[in-house]
Design a protein around this motif. Structure first.
Motif, short mmCIF file in Angstrom:
data_model
loop_
_atom_site.label_atom_id
_atom_site.label_comp_id
_atom_site.label_asym_id
_atom_site.label_seq_id
_atom_site.Cartn_x
_atom_site.Cartn_y
_atom_site.Cartn_z
N ARG A 1 0.84 -1.20 0.00
CA ARG A 1 0.00 0.00 0.00
C ARG A 1 0.87 1.24 0.00
O ARG A 1 0.55 2.24 -0.61
N ASP A 2 2.00 1.17 0.71
CA ASP A 2 3.04 2.19 0.59
C ASP A 2 3.93 1.66 -0.53
O ASP A 2 4.70 0.72 -0.35
N GLU A 3 3.81 2.26 -1.70
CA GLU A 3 4.46 1.71 -2.89
C GLU A 3 5.98 1.69 -2.80
O GLU A 3 6.64 1.00 -3.58
N ALA A 4 6.56 2.40 -1.85
CA ALA A 4 8.01 2.38 -1.68
C ALA A 4 8.48 1.13 -0.95
O ALA A 4 9.67 0.86 -0.89
N VAL A 5 7.55 0.35 -0.41
CA VAL A 5 7.89 -0.83 0.38
C VAL A 5 7.50 -2.09 -0.39
O VAL A 5 6.35 -2.26 -0.79
N ARG A 6 8.49 -2.96 -0.59
CA ARG A 6 8.22 -4.25 -1.24
C ARG A 6 7.56 -5.19 -0.24
O ARG A 6 7.95 -5.23 0.92
N THR A 7 6.62 -5.98 -0.73
CA THR A 7 6.05 -7.03 0.09
C THR A 7 6.80 -8.33 -0.17
O THR A 7 7.70 -8.38 -1.01
#
Length: 183
Positions: free
Chosen positions: A94-100
């Motif tokens: 959801r925070d596009e800077a963070v990879r899941t």
């Protein structure tokens, strides 16, 4: 550098060769492609110079992945035509800077290469390689209404699990998943 080969295709790094840059521009300038990609800055492209920027973004995104994840050209082995792009990468949250930890497979083909099975063939090769590396499941996320990509998901044996908003900044996307063989 070639990443994988299939019966008909070579999956290889996009290069800064003028022919590759022209093909990137020709694919990503088209609204029939970019309308399915969400709100990606710089798309659709309006200037061929933007292909250099797109290539830089892809290289930077995958610089630390050591070839496991990437955004690659799909080249038809018999003709040398680049049919489009195939990707394998950790989904952004959801925070596009963070990879899941969730892994995505995807494809963007030029209209002159639609309907030939290239997306399915390229994605199937990447799925097999990633499952061999130990990943237990892989997702494809598709914009609602993109029937062609949903058909590719079904041909890959992926299961539709409904619309989810876990990734890409919370965008509501049709979600498909495929479990590793034997998982």
């Amino acid at each position: 550098m070639t990443v994988l080969t299939t019966e008909r295709l070579s999956l290889r790094d996009w290069t800064d060769d003028p022919a590759d840059l022209a093909r990137i521009y020709d694919i990503y300038r088209r609204s029939e492609i970019t309308r399915w990609l969400g709100a990606v800055p710089g798309l659709p492209m309006t200037d061929p110079a933007q292909a250099v920027d797109r290539l830089r973004v892809w290289r930077e995104r995958h610089a630390a992945d050591h070839g496991r994840y990437g955004t690659w050209a799909i080249e038809v082995r018999d003709t040398g035509l680049v049919a489009g792009t195939v990707l394998l990468k950790p989904l952004p949250g959801r925070d596009e800077a963070v990879r899941t930890v969730d892994i995505e497979v995807g494809w963007h083909l030029h209209p002159d290469s639609w309907g030939k099975g290239y997306a399915t063939e390229a994605a199937r090769a990447l799925l097999a390689r990633e499952f061999a590396a130990g990943t237990r499941e892989i997702y494809a996320v598709v914009s609602p209404g993109n029937e062609a990509s949903m058909a590719v998901c079904r041909r890959l044996g992926m299961t539709h699990v409904g619309r989810r908003d876990d990734w890409y900044g919370g965008e509501l996307l049709e979600t498909f998943v495929l479990a590793a063989p034997g998982a």
